[in-house]
Motif scaffolding. Structure first.
Motif, mmCIF file in Angstrom:
data_model
loop_
_atom_site.group_PDB
_atom_site.id
_atom_site.type_symbol
_atom_site.label_atom_id
_atom_site.label_comp_id
_atom_site.label_asym_id
_atom_site.label_seq_id
_atom_site.Cartn_x
_atom_site.Cartn_y
_atom_site.Cartn_z
ATOM 1 N N MET A 151 1.327 -1.160 -0.021
ATOM 2 C CA MET A 151 -0.205 0.159 0.198
ATOM 3 C C MET A 151 0.834 1.338 0.033
ATOM 4 O O MET A 151 0.083 2.061 -0.641
ATOM 5 N N ASN B 279 -2.570 5.328 -2.391
ATOM 6 C CA ASN B 279 -3.709 4.679 -1.213
ATOM 7 C C ASN B 279 -3.160 5.050 0.074
ATOM 8 O O ASN B 279 -3.420 5.106 1.035
ATOM 9 N N PHE B 280 -1.314 4.786 0.364
ATOM 10 C CA PHE B 280 -0.677 5.102 1.325
ATOM 11 C C PHE B 280 0.910 5.860 1.009
ATOM 12 O O PHE B 280 1.236 5.303 0.189
#
Length: 490
Positions: free
Chosen positions: A319, A324-325
């Motif tokens: 991720m 996403n991150f």
């Protein structure tokens, strides 16, 4: 004042000879003297002083040994509202909205978080040289490594800044730094301490651990942290309780073993100290047996660890892609954003491990590499289980040498022969099996500490503490702080 143990500080608080504010003031002053170690990512001086003032007005609970005790948390423990970077550029601005179970337990017991400590990026590294903030220096000799990945925590405890600090141990990331820094490093049975809120590296190996400067303090800390947690799917409950209350030196009924083939590979200046301890144990009526362990399995320790941990890391960190991150680096497509973010966000050690991990789990290589590594892991665990069926305690060297020089590590190009020297990989045994494992100081060589590692079967954590206490009393090295604030050899 923080050169005292947890037990000693608790007694001084109970008897009103010191206050929480005095403890924190001393810790802060000591921290300022040790900036040279480069051991911290975030320091929470104002917050620690404010909490100490509140605790000054509260009665000291006689049964709470961690009340008003300052500590550092490795910067892969999520701390709500406090930057948590895992010493990686891709997370350099991350502020969690949640708290790890372990730091929450300490908060509930009014321990004082003094800051977040540096680590090898995302827990990937064994030297303390791969943090975003730079090299972490050994407080005994500033030209030497601390070991990793829990490098900052180890350095701060060894320097006497705090009496304990949190770490994580996936391969030997608590226990090897403890050996290099002359302190106690404990990895409990897998699952005994919750990993909720701790950034994962390799979930089948990751274990929360911690550093202290005495075996007593190590048992005290586990009494608080060893709690079942339903937020962690791997959390396990032990039948053992009250480790500190049940702490007593092991009796001669306990049978000790060491790996004869590994022992013979130690250099003479290290080996002599192990030989001396084995004689001391035998003279006190203990059975100490040199045993054979399959050499092919010992030589497989490092490759098995690498394949499994690197492959799991690829999944654990998928991720961290800038979408996403993690910190985003712009690109003209989502693929370019991911590539740019990961290229700029990760250091070279992490990238190399991801490449190896991806190769190991690719469709064409899974059977040859990843599944085979898991099968060999099973063989290693079976061989280790056989040892614990006959012996109570397995003793290992924490490392084959004193802490290496930083320059020698940075210039190092490993040969095939060096990769087959398994002595420095022995601590991985406990991660593969999940058994409790503790490193404590054994001796000094050239004014630098060396450690001995104590192991027992899974859920026999009390045996590890009791055997370690016996050795600590025999050797006489306890609560030792590096001299002259880490400047003796710098």
């Amino acid at each position: 004042m923080t050169a005292y143990s947890i037990k000693e500080l608790h007694h001084l608080l109970i008897t009103k000879k010191i206050t929480p504010s005095q403890i924190v003031a001393d810790a802060v002053a000591n921290l300022a003297k040790h900036q040279v170690l480069n051991a911290t990512v975030t320091e929470l001086v104002a917050e620690a002083k404010a909490l100490a003032l509140k605790l000054d007005q509260m009665p000291v609970p006689s049964d709470n040994y961690l009340f008003a005790i300052p500590y550092f948390a490795k910067d892969n423990f999520a701390t709500k509202g406090i930057k948590t970077t895992a010493s990686s550029k891709i997370l350099e601005n991350f502020v969690p909205s949640y708290e790890s179970t372990v730091t929450n337990i300490l908060k509930e017991n009014n321990s004082i978080l003094l800051g977040k400590s540096a680590l090898d990026e995302l827990g990937m590294g064994g030297h303390g040289l791969y943090a975003l903030t730079g090299d972490v220096l050994n407080p005994w000799d500033l030209t030497c490594i601390t070991g990793g990945s829990s490098s900052g925590s180890a350095a701060l405890v060894a320097a006497g800044v705090v009496p304990f600090a949190l770490g994580t141990d996936t391969g030997d990331s608590v226990r090897k730094p403890a050996g290099y820094c002359g302190i106690v490093g404990f990895k409990p049975t897998y699952g005994l301490i919750s990993r909720y809120g701790v950034f994962p590296y390799a979930p089948s190996l990751d274990t929360v651990g911690y550093f202290t400067r005495s075996v007593e303090d190590s048992a005290i800390v586990l009494d608080y942290l060893g709690q079942e947690d339903h937020q962690d799917a791997t959390s396990l409950k032990s039948k053992e309780q009250e480790y500190f209350k049940n702490l007593t030196p092991a009796t001669s009924k306990q049978k000790f073993a060491y790996l004869k083939n590994a022992h013979l590979l130690l250099p003479p200046e290290i080996k002599t100290h192990f030989d001396k301890l084995y004689r001391q144990l035998a003279n006190q009526g203990f059975t100490v047996t040199g045993i054979d362990f399959p050499v092919d399995l010992l030589k497989a320790l490092l490759p098995v660890y690498m394949v499994i941990s690197f492959a799991e890391a690829v999944s654990s960190h998928s991720m961290l892609d800038g979408i996403n991150f993690g910190t985003r680096v712009d690109g003209d497509s989502y693929e370019k954003v991911m590539i740019n973010s990961r290229t700029e966000g990760f250091g070279h050690v992490v990238k190399r491990r991801y490449v190896i991990g991806s190769y190991a789990v690719s469709k064409e290589n899974q059977t040859l590499l990843f599944l085979k590594a898991k099968r060999v892991r099973r063989l290693i665990v079976a061989a280790l289980r056989t040892v614990f069926q006959e012996y109570d305690i397995l003793l290992l060297p924490a490392a084959s040498s004193i802490a290496p020089k930083i320059n020698s590590i940075k210039d190092q190009i490993l040969t095939e022969a060096e990769l087959e020297n398994y002595v420095d990989d022995l601590l991985v045994l406990a991660n593969l099996m999940g058994n409790p494992s503790l490193t404590l100081p054994l001796a000094f060589v050239d004014k630098m500490p060396i450690g001995i590692n104590v192991n027992a079967a899974p859920f026999a954590d009390q045996k590890v503490f009791n055997a370690s206490l016996l050795i600590e009393k025999m050797i006489g090295i306890k609560n030792t702080v590096a001299p002259e604030g880490g400047k003796n050899n710098g």
